[in-house]
Design a protein around this motif. Sequence first.
Motif, PDB file in Angstrom:
ATOM      1  N   PHE A   1       5.141  -2.544  18.205  1.00  0.00           N
ATOM      2  CA  PHE A   1       5.018  -1.360  17.353  1.00  0.00           C
ATOM      3  C   PHE A   1       4.605  -0.112  18.125  1.00  0.00           C
ATOM      4  O   PHE A   1       4.566   0.973  17.543  1.00  0.00           O
ATOM      5  N   SER A   2       4.306  -0.259  19.415  1.00  0.00           N
ATOM      6  CA  SER A   2       3.840   0.878  20.206  1.00  0.00           C
ATOM      7  C   SER A   2       4.912   1.332  21.191  1.00  0.00           C
ATOM      8  O   SER A   2       5.184   0.624  22.171  1.00  0.00           O
ATOM      9  N   PRO A   3       5.511   2.487  20.989  1.00  0.00           N
ATOM     10  CA  PRO A   3       6.478   2.987  21.971  1.00  0.00           C
ATOM     11  C   PRO A   3       5.883   3.129  23.361  1.00  0.00           C
ATOM     12  O   PRO A   3       6.594   3.009  24.360  1.00  0.00           O
ATOM     13  N   THR A   4       4.569   3.342  23.431  1.00  0.00           N
ATOM     14  CA  THR A   4       3.909   3.515  24.727  1.00  0.00           C
ATOM     15  C   THR A   4       3.828   2.206  25.501  1.00  0.00           C
ATOM     16  O   THR A   4       3.951   2.196  26.731  1.00  0.00           O
ATOM     17  N   HIS A   5       3.647   1.093  24.803  1.00  0.00           N
ATOM     18  CA  HIS A   5       3.335  -0.167  25.472  1.00  0.00           C
ATOM     19  C   HIS A   5       4.383  -1.265  25.278  1.00  0.00           C
ATOM     20  O   HIS A   5       4.258  -2.323  25.910  1.00  0.00           O
ATOM     21  N   ARG A   6       5.384  -1.051  24.441  1.00  0.00           N
ATOM     22  CA  ARG A   6       6.284  -2.154  24.123  1.00  0.00           C
ATOM     23  C   ARG A   6       7.097  -2.618  25.319  1.00  0.00           C
ATOM     24  O   ARG A   6       7.577  -3.754  25.338  1.00  0.00           O
ATOM     25  N   ASN A   7       7.255  -1.774  26.335  1.00  0.00           N
ATOM     26  CA  ASN A   7       8.011  -2.211  27.514  1.00  0.00           C
ATOM     27  C   ASN A   7       7.311  -3.374  28.231  1.00  0.00           C
ATOM     28  O   ASN A   7       7.960  -4.093  29.008  1.00  0.00           O
ATOM     29  N   LYS A   8       6.026  -3.572  27.988  1.00  0.00           N
ATOM     30  CA  LYS A   8       5.295  -4.675  28.624  1.00  0.00           C
ATOM     31  C   LYS A   8       5.786  -6.038  28.143  1.00  0.00           C
ATOM     32  O   LYS A   8       5.537  -7.054  28.817  1.00  0.00           O
ATOM     33  N   ILE A   9       6.443  -6.072  26.991  1.00  0.00           N
ATOM     34  CA  ILE A   9       6.919  -7.350  26.467  1.00  0.00           C
ATOM     35  C   ILE A   9       8.442  -7.386  26.383  1.00  0.00           C
ATOM     36  O   ILE A   9       9.015  -8.091  25.548  1.00  0.00           O
TER      37      ILE A   9
ATOM     38  N   GLY B   1       1.236   4.488  12.426  1.00  0.00           N
ATOM     39  CA  GLY B   1      -0.179   4.210  12.231  1.00  0.00           C
ATOM     40  C   GLY B   1      -0.640   2.990  12.999  1.00  0.00           C
ATOM     41  O   GLY B   1      -1.720   2.983  13.600  1.00  0.00           O
ATOM     42  N   LEU B   2       0.186   1.930  12.992  1.00  0.00           N
ATOM     43  CA  LEU B   2      -0.166   0.737  13.734  1.00  0.00           C
ATOM     44  C   LEU B   2      -0.124   1.009  15.237  1.00  0.00           C
ATOM     45  O   LEU B   2      -0.993   0.550  15.996  1.00  0.00           O
ATOM     46  N   ALA B   3       0.863   1.779  15.667  1.00  0.00           N
ATOM     47  CA  ALA B   3       0.948   2.148  17.085  1.00  0.00           C
ATOM     48  C   ALA B   3      -0.291   2.917  17.524  1.00  0.00           C
ATOM     49  O   ALA B   3      -0.802   2.713  18.637  1.00  0.00           O
TER      50      ALA B   3
ATOM     51  N   GLU C   1     -18.526  -4.934  39.349  1.00  0.00           N
ATOM     52  CA  GLU C   1     -17.244  -5.237  39.990  1.00  0.00           C
ATOM     53  C   GLU C   1     -16.189  -5.481  38.911  1.00  0.00           C
ATOM     54  O   GLU C   1     -16.409  -6.266  37.979  1.00  0.00           O
ATOM     55  N   LEU C   2     -15.053  -4.810  39.014  1.00  0.00           N
ATOM     56  CA  LEU C   2     -13.934  -4.988  38.091  1.00  0.00           C
ATOM     57  C   LEU C   2     -12.982  -6.027  38.649  1.00  0.00           C
ATOM     58  O   LEU C   2     -12.622  -5.977  39.834  1.00  0.00           O
ATOM     59  N   HIS C   3     -12.543  -6.952  37.796  1.00  0.00           N
ATOM     60  CA  HIS C   3     -11.584  -7.964  38.254  1.00  0.00           C
ATOM     61  C   HIS C   3     -10.215  -7.351  38.483  1.00  0.00           C
ATOM     62  O   HIS C   3      -9.607  -7.527  39.535  1.00  0.00           O
ATOM     63  N   ASP C   4      -9.701  -6.607  37.509  1.00  0.00           N
ATOM     64  CA  ASP C   4      -8.379  -5.997  37.626  1.00  0.00           C
ATOM     65  C   ASP C   4      -8.206  -4.988  36.489  1.00  0.00           C
ATOM     66  O   ASP C   4      -8.945  -5.015  35.500  1.00  0.00           O
ATOM     67  N   ARG C   5      -7.232  -4.121  36.645  1.00  0.00           N
ATOM     68  CA  ARG C   5      -6.903  -3.197  35.557  1.00  0.00           C
ATOM     69  C   ARG C   5      -6.386  -3.986  34.357  1.00  0.00           C
ATOM     70  O   ARG C   5      -5.669  -4.979  34.515  1.00  0.00           O
ATOM     71  N   PRO C   6      -6.744  -3.591  33.147  1.00  0.00           N
ATOM     72  CA  PRO C   6      -6.318  -4.369  31.975  1.00  0.00           C
ATOM     73  C   PRO C   6      -4.831  -4.225  31.692  1.00  0.00           C
ATOM     74  O   PRO C   6      -4.244  -3.152  31.871  1.00  0.00           O
ATOM     75  N   THR C   7      -4.215  -5.330  31.265  1.00  0.00           N
ATOM     76  CA  THR C   7      -2.833  -5.319  30.784  1.00  0.00           C
ATOM     77  C   THR C   7      -2.795  -4.975  29.305  1.00  0.00           C
ATOM     78  O   THR C   7      -1.996  -4.157  28.859  1.00  0.00           O
ATOM     79  N   LEU C   8      -3.666  -5.618  28.537  1.00  0.00           N
ATOM     80  CA  LEU C   8      -3.787  -5.342  27.108  1.00  0.00           C
ATOM     81  C   LEU C   8      -5.155  -4.697  26.856  1.00  0.00           C
ATOM     82  O   LEU C   8      -5.384  -3.582  27.270  1.00  0.00           O
TER      83      LEU C   8
ATOM     84  N   ALA D   1       0.880 -14.337  20.714  1.00  0.00           N
ATOM     85  CA  ALA D   1      -0.133 -14.184  19.675  1.00  0.00           C
ATOM     86  C   ALA D   1      -0.962 -12.929  19.889  1.00  0.00           C
ATOM     87  O   ALA D   1      -1.288 -12.213  18.939  1.00  0.00           O
ATOM     88  N   TYR D   2      -1.285 -12.654  21.132  1.00  0.00           N
ATOM     89  CA  TYR D   2      -2.115 -11.493  21.464  1.00  0.00           C
ATOM     90  C   TYR D   2      -1.252 -10.253  21.686  1.00  0.00           C
ATOM     91  O   TYR D   2      -1.466  -9.202  21.061  1.00  0.00           O
ATOM     92  N   GLY D   3      -0.262 -10.347  22.558  1.00  0.00           N
ATOM     93  CA  GLY D   3       0.483  -9.162  22.969  1.00  0.00           C
ATOM     94  C   GLY D   3       1.673  -8.780  22.116  1.00  0.00           C
ATOM     95  O   GLY D   3       2.202  -7.673  22.249  1.00  0.00           O
ATOM     96  N   GLY D   4       2.092  -9.644  21.212  1.00  0.00           N
ATOM     97  CA  GLY D   4       3.297  -9.371  20.431  1.00  0.00           C
ATOM     98  C   GLY D   4       3.298  -8.073  19.655  1.00  0.00           C
ATOM     99  O   GLY D   4       4.318  -7.369  19.595  1.00  0.00           O
TER     100      GLY D   4
END
Length: 467
Positions: free
Chosen positions: A266-274, A358-360, A384-391, A259-262
């Motif tokens: 549309f993003s060539p930069t980030h689609r490898n994460k899914i 445009g969506l990317a 304090e940062l918990h972790d680097r963001p995934t999304l 629901a969140y990451g799907g």
Amino acid sequence: MPTPPLAGGTTGPAALRPLLDTVLNALHEGAHRRDGPLPAGGPDTVTPRMRTALHPAIPDHGTGPHHALATLITALTEGAADPAHPHCAAHLHTPPLALAAAADLAASALNPSMDSWDQAPAASALEADITTALAAEIYPHHTAPDALITTGGTEANQLALLLARERHGPIQTIRGANAHHSITRAAWLLGLPEPHTIPTPTGVIDPAALHDTLTRLHGQGPVLVTATAGTTDTGQIDPLTDIADLCHTHGAELHIDAAYGGPLLFSPTHRNKINGLDRAHSVTLDLHKLGWQPASAGILAVPDHHHLDPLHHHAPYLNADDDTEAGLPDLLGRSLRTTRRPDALKIAVTLQALGRTGLADLIDRTCTAAHHLADLITKTPTLELHDRPTLTTVLFRPTHTDDHTVATIRRTLLTRGHAVLGRTHTAGHLWLKATLLNPHTTPDDLQELLHLVTRLATELTEGSTPR
């Protein structure tokens, strides 16, 4: 009082135009009065003000359309949490694109009902084509993928479990402790056994633990594994490829709640994460998150349209056999709902207007903003940062503070009307949660957000009373 005009027909647009001027003026006036991400004062201030504007809720004699619109929309806007403000960043609560909201106006004016072709001739064709196109994005190597429009991830997840139950009987489900609450609720609603929960101490499903659970359940009936691509707490993504491999090895089915990451598709930069999304037997998507649609705009996709056959339902006044045989499309199998809005229209308008690039760009901008916020936190000694963001979710907290102080910071920011931040408990602590979904957010906006938090943390730790 004359009979009020209607929104449709050839006279509808002329009737709407002056009313829209009133609505737009009220939106502007209410936002100006609020002057921030949410109204100051908390429930004790907001509720009486809204009730005053509404009273009497049902008058004996109407006040007229312009007065009613101006009064109530101004009050609602003044008392709204505004996701278009860069400091309104608590939830997966997106600021909708203006063009999508405009398309939604047309949907409301035309009011197609997506339960029979004679109520939605063009809308049914539009929905069929846009759902097929979205399904093909998720399942590019399948010959006949399909998708349904849902009210959101909760309905889509419930449909996924329902379809699995109809294929196999009373399946057992496996979920990570990081899964959305709708998975457990769907199992309850469908009369399925309570899901087996895999601990997720690192925030995602551990493949070794999943292997052990699948091995233990071997021979005890059909199994559906539910994975998450973008958790609500941290935005992390389960190891989808490893999970798909394990499902294949153990003969289990796989549903992915993306629901969140799907929309990273549309993003060539980030689609490898899914990677691995296309190996699921069903996938949930919400375009009212990283798709910037007005709610609701949920999707359930499947790799073959026949997987949706169990949803077929017969109601002679809507899909009589002879009408279907004559070529009128049967829409009842496209949802568990009967009357439903043409939510596909705003999605189609957005995709047409922006295209993949445009969506990317919107997705990449928000992901970049999340990483910039993480950088700012790392450079601030008192945070304090918990972790680097995934999304686009960033967890942080003031250093050397307890959970009570973190909760107080959040509520004080809300009450003052300064910021809307979420909260989540992980790694043994309560954290402030910033979920960035506004592509217009600037580095200065993020710096000011952190300044609000650190200044308030100082007030609390020094013993002064929050104002």
